[in-house]
Design a protein around this motif. Sequence first.
Motif, short mmCIF file in Angstrom:
data_model
loop_
_atom_site.label_atom_id
_atom_site.label_comp_id
_atom_site.label_asym_id
_atom_site.label_seq_id
_atom_site.Cartn_x
_atom_site.Cartn_y
_atom_site.Cartn_z
N UNK A 59 11.74 1.73 -1.97
CA UNK A 59 10.69 2.72 -2.23
C UNK A 59 11.26 3.87 -3.06
N UNK A 62 2.13 9.64 -5.45
CA UNK A 62 2.57 11.00 -5.11
C UNK A 62 3.67 11.47 -6.05
N UNK A 63 4.58 10.55 -6.35
CA UNK A 63 5.69 10.86 -7.26
C UNK A 63 5.15 11.21 -8.64
N UNK A 78 0.84 -1.21 0.00
CA UNK A 78 0.00 0.00 0.00
C UNK A 78 0.87 1.26 0.00
N UNK A 79 1.91 1.22 0.85
CA UNK A 79 2.80 2.37 0.94
C UNK A 79 3.49 2.63 -0.40
N UNK A 80 3.93 1.56 -1.05
CA UNK A 80 4.59 1.67 -2.35
C UNK A 80 3.65 2.35 -3.36
N UNK A 81 2.38 1.93 -3.37
CA UNK A 81 1.41 2.52 -4.31
C UNK A 81 1.23 4.01 -4.01
N UNK A 82 1.14 4.35 -2.73
CA UNK A 82 0.94 5.76 -2.34
C UNK A 82 2.13 6.62 -2.76
N UNK A 83 3.34 6.09 -2.54
CA UNK A 83 4.55 6.85 -2.88
C UNK A 83 4.65 7.04 -4.40
N UNK A 84 4.33 5.98 -5.14
CA UNK A 84 4.39 6.08 -6.61
C UNK A 84 3.35 7.08 -7.11
N UNK A 93 -1.46 3.75 5.06
CA UNK A 93 -0.88 2.51 4.54
C UNK A 93 -0.80 1.36 5.54
#
Lengths: 113, 144
Positions: free
Chosen positions: B13, A107-108, A99-105, B33
């Motif tokens: 990440x 945002x990027x 989930x965190x990976x998807x959020x960071x991508x 998350x």
Amino acid sequence: MITETDQTDKVFSALADKSRRKVVEMLHQKDSSILELSESFSMSFQALSKHIKILESAGVVTKRKEGKFVICSLDHEALKKSLQWISYHSNFWNESFNKLDRLIKKERGGKRK
Amino acid sequence: MGNGSKVYVERMFQCESEALFDWLTKPELIAQWFGPEGFSIEKVKSTLEEGGSYQIELRKGENIVFEIRGKYLKLQRPQIIEFTYNYHGLESPPPPSVVQFKISATESGDSMLSMVQAFKVETPDFATRSKAWEYMLERLSQLA
């Protein structure tokens, strides 16, 4: 009545001892008599029997009689519940980090626009 | 981190270490998350300082609500976050543990996160017999 938590505590308590963990490791390889197990320990037969009794009371080890010998075996089902949290936590973090990976991508991607 | 059973997870990440540190520590970001699929975050509270505490309330479905609480043991922005990790509100909770996040910057500017969760209980040392350990986990996953 023995609750599930009591049983889990008993298993952890039984596994807290190094010698008992060694017994579990050996029984994981193959079922063995107490005599066979005792060959790998420097403690007395009686002391080892006590350790096995604790494992038996925690439900980790079961005994059966085969002729003159008492054969010990590992009850994987009893260990299952107590060790389940290892795979549970791997999944917990892996799914969280997905989930965190998807959020960071996301945002990027937003910043690049 | 002491002895005991450990869970290791490593992930890359695509962000800088400072940003990742924020994702891992700011309550409003954690709420987005934290927790596996099917869980929702009800509340996150955190006092980000060594000795400070945090509290995360999770919900699964209608009936299951529990908390994960702990204290920050070590904070080194933006590399290290170490905290105790305890379940509350479950009938049969997993044992207490200590979690450490280590963040390292890569040459490309991304961040590598190495996570170790160390449980304060010992299990048989199957790790020294990796094949036996793999077999055991395989067997556990079949039984689970």
